[in-house]
Design a protein around this motif. Structure first.
Motif, short mmCIF file in Angstrom:
data_model
loop_
_atom_site.label_atom_id
_atom_site.label_comp_id
_atom_site.label_asym_id
_atom_site.label_seq_id
_atom_site.Cartn_x
_atom_site.Cartn_y
_atom_site.Cartn_z
N GLY A 125 20.68 -28.18 -32.09
CA GLY A 125 21.58 -27.82 -33.17
C GLY A 125 21.74 -28.86 -34.25
N ARG A 126 21.09 -30.01 -34.10
CA ARG A 126 21.23 -31.08 -35.08
C ARG A 126 20.07 -31.06 -36.07
NH1 ARG A 126 24.30 -35.41 -33.13
NH2 ARG A 126 23.95 -36.34 -35.19
N PRO A 127 20.27 -31.67 -37.26
CA PRO A 127 19.15 -31.77 -38.21
C PRO A 127 18.00 -32.56 -37.60
CG PRO A 127 21.24 -32.27 -39.27
CD PRO A 127 21.52 -32.20 -37.80
N GLY A 128 16.80 -32.17 -37.95
CA GLY A 128 15.62 -32.82 -37.40
C GLY A 128 14.84 -31.83 -36.56
N ASN A 129 14.12 -32.35 -35.59
CA ASN A 129 13.23 -31.52 -34.79
C ASN A 129 13.57 -31.68 -33.31
OD1 ASN A 129 11.15 -29.98 -33.79
ND2 ASN A 129 9.51 -31.30 -34.54
N PHE A 130 14.14 -30.67 -32.72
CA PHE A 130 14.44 -30.63 -31.29
C PHE A 130 13.17 -30.14 -30.59
CE2 PHE A 130 16.48 -27.87 -27.84
CZ PHE A 130 16.55 -28.91 -26.93
N ALA A 131 12.41 -31.07 -30.02
CA ALA A 131 11.06 -30.76 -29.52
C ALA A 131 11.03 -30.74 -27.99
CB ALA A 131 10.06 -31.78 -30.04
N LEU A 132 10.41 -29.70 -27.44
CA LEU A 132 10.36 -29.50 -26.00
C LEU A 132 8.92 -29.32 -25.53
CD1 LEU A 132 13.23 -26.87 -25.59
CD2 LEU A 132 13.40 -29.36 -25.32
N ALA A 133 8.65 -29.75 -24.30
CA ALA A 133 7.37 -29.54 -23.64
C ALA A 133 7.60 -28.80 -22.34
CB ALA A 133 6.67 -30.87 -23.37
N GLY A 134 6.61 -28.04 -21.91
CA GLY A 134 6.72 -27.34 -20.64
C GLY A 134 5.35 -26.98 -20.11
N HIS A 135 5.24 -26.87 -18.80
CA HIS A 135 3.98 -26.49 -18.19
C HIS A 135 3.62 -25.05 -18.52
CE1 HIS A 135 2.76 -29.94 -15.93
NE2 HIS A 135 3.83 -29.99 -15.18
N ARG A 136 2.33 -24.81 -18.70
CA ARG A 136 1.86 -23.44 -18.88
C ARG A 136 1.35 -22.86 -17.58
NH1 ARG A 136 -2.20 -21.01 -23.57
NH2 ARG A 136 -1.42 -18.88 -23.38
N PRO B 71 -6.37 -23.70 -23.67
CA PRO B 71 -6.11 -22.41 -23.04
C PRO B 71 -5.52 -22.58 -21.65
CG PRO B 71 -8.44 -22.94 -22.93
CD PRO B 71 -7.80 -24.01 -23.77
N GLU B 72 -5.21 -21.47 -21.01
CA GLU B 72 -4.61 -21.55 -19.68
C GLU B 72 -5.54 -22.29 -18.71
OE1 GLU B 72 -2.22 -18.45 -17.93
OE2 GLU B 72 -2.75 -17.15 -19.62
N PHE B 73 -4.90 -23.01 -17.79
CA PHE B 73 -5.59 -23.80 -16.77
C PHE B 73 -6.48 -24.87 -17.39
CE2 PHE B 73 -4.84 -19.56 -14.98
CZ PHE B 73 -4.04 -19.91 -13.90
N SER B 74 -6.08 -25.34 -18.56
CA SER B 74 -6.80 -26.40 -19.24
C SER B 74 -5.80 -27.22 -20.04
CB SER B 74 -7.86 -25.81 -20.18
OG SER B 74 -8.39 -26.81 -21.03
N SER B 75 -6.09 -28.48 -20.25
CA SER B 75 -5.25 -29.33 -21.09
C SER B 75 -6.02 -29.83 -22.30
CB SER B 75 -4.72 -30.52 -20.28
OG SER B 75 -5.80 -31.29 -19.76
N ARG B 76 -7.04 -29.08 -22.69
CA ARG B 76 -7.91 -29.53 -23.78
C ARG B 76 -7.21 -29.50 -25.13
NH1 ARG B 76 -14.03 -27.22 -25.05
NH2 ARG B 76 -14.53 -28.74 -26.69
N TYR B 77 -6.39 -28.46 -25.37
CA TYR B 77 -5.72 -28.32 -26.65
C TYR B 77 -4.22 -28.08 -26.42
CZ TYR B 77 -10.48 -27.56 -28.37
OH TYR B 77 -11.81 -27.70 -28.65
N ARG B 78 -3.49 -27.98 -27.54
CA ARG B 78 -2.06 -27.73 -27.48
C ARG B 78 -1.70 -26.51 -28.32
NH1 ARG B 78 -3.19 -30.40 -23.91
NH2 ARG B 78 -2.50 -32.52 -23.40
N LEU B 79 -0.80 -25.71 -27.79
CA LEU B 79 -0.22 -24.57 -28.48
C LEU B 79 1.18 -24.97 -28.92
CD1 LEU B 79 0.13 -21.50 -29.19
CD2 LEU B 79 0.78 -21.18 -26.79
N VAL B 80 1.52 -24.67 -30.16
CA VAL B 80 2.81 -25.08 -30.72
C VAL B 80 3.53 -23.87 -31.33
CG1 VAL B 80 3.97 -26.62 -32.35
CG2 VAL B 80 1.83 -27.35 -31.25
N LEU C 6 8.28 -25.91 -29.51
CA LEU C 6 7.82 -25.73 -28.13
C LEU C 6 6.35 -26.10 -28.08
CD1 LEU C 6 9.32 -22.17 -27.35
CD2 LEU C 6 10.42 -24.41 -27.08
N THR C 7 5.96 -26.96 -27.13
CA THR C 7 4.56 -27.35 -26.98
C THR C 7 4.11 -27.11 -25.55
OG1 THR C 7 4.93 -29.65 -26.32
CG2 THR C 7 4.92 -29.18 -28.68
N THR C 8 2.86 -26.69 -25.40
CA THR C 8 2.28 -26.52 -24.07
C THR C 8 0.76 -26.59 -24.18
OG1 THR C 8 2.44 -25.22 -22.03
CG2 THR C 8 2.02 -24.01 -24.07
N CYS C 9 0.10 -26.62 -23.04
CA CYS C 9 -1.37 -26.72 -23.03
C CYS C 9 -2.01 -25.36 -23.31
CB CYS C 9 -1.85 -27.23 -21.67
SG CYS C 9 -1.30 -28.89 -21.27
#
Length: 261
Positions: A156-167, A242-251, A237-240
């Motif tokens: 809720g604050r100004p700026g970027n509230f950034a989260l990561a989670g497993h895919r 494609p699925e079952f890979s950590s080659r790239y990131r989805l945002v 929201l950030t995660t890996c």
């Protein structure tokens, strides 16, 4: 006189022993079967057991948090620590185990890492997941939580509230965030209030080291056409992928919906 029955003799042949080649082939077969069983058990552990255990822990944490908030809503929520950007920042993704750049209005006072302090809900996905400080794998992500990148804004604050989670595995809370579309709503509940965000933009794929996506004004360093050029109150929201890979990131980026007056 009765005819005499003639018995046919049964000849029992001695069983020949296995030769060296047969024994070697049999040993290889046994080894392959054993390895297959071990691999199958490891797959079951990773794809089923870690999910079940992490999901159960996450559900219990949500219940505990909301029960505590409902009984004593006036106590202050611990604020995340604001850290300075490091010369060599880690990747912006679901798997990093340390902090990230992008310090912004996170509020005063340190908070204990790995302890959930907020609840993220995504109605479109039927997702409810606790949010904890930090993005360490063992302390946060592998427990099925969404991890709050150190140095990014508070909810809720100004700026970027950034989260990561497993895919995939360990509760995989962000497995389906690729299904989010602009206009979908997300809520982040803390002890004090519930903040509503609306999905605004999606970056399907970028480099694991694209730390611009979690900057105070998020913009991809590798794909500059994706992102923003003005300050605001963002949720990332950030995660890996494609699925079952950590080659790239989805945002996935969302913007805070101003409360009604």
């Amino acid at each position: 006189m009765r005819a005499r029955r003639t018995r046919v003799p049964v000849v029992v042949q001695a069983r020949a022993g296995r030769g060296p080649g047969a024994r070697a082939l049999w040993t290889c077969a046994e080894t392959l079967v054993t390895c297959g069983v071990v691999v199958l058990l490891l797959a079951v552990h990773q794809l089923w057991w870690t999910n079940e255990r992490a999901r159960a822990r996450a559900v219990e944490q949500v219940r505990t948090l909301e029960r505590e908030w409902d009984s004593s809503p006036s106590a202050p929520t611990p604020q995340p620590v604001t850290v300075s950007p490091s010369p060599s920042p880690p990747v912006a993704a679901a798997d990093p185990a340390t902090s990230s750049p992008g310090a912004s209005a996170a509020g005063p006072g340190p908070a204990r890492p790995d302890v959930p302090y907020a609840v993220l809900r995504i109605p479109r996905l039927g997702l409810t997941v606790p949010v904890a400080h930090g993005v360490g794998r063992r302390t946060v992500l592998d427990r099925g939580y969404a991890g709050h990148y150190p140095g990014t804004a508070a909810p809720g604050r100004p700026g970027n509230f950034a989260l990561a989670g497993h895919r995939n595995t360990h509760g995989e809370p962000f497995r389906r965030i690729d299904r989010l579309r602009p206009g979908d709503t997300l809520t982040v509940r803390t002890r004090e209030r519930t903040h509503t965000y609306r999905v605004d933009r999606i970056l399907p794929q970028t480099s694991p080291r694209d730390t611009g996506v979690i900057a105070p004004v998020p913009r991809s360093l590798h794909k500059p056409s994706y992102g923003y050029d003005r300050p605001g109150a963002y949720l990332t929201l950030t995660t890996c992928t494609p699925e079952f890979s950590s080659r790239y990131r989805l945002v996935v980026w969302a913007r805070l919906v101003p409360p009604r007056t």
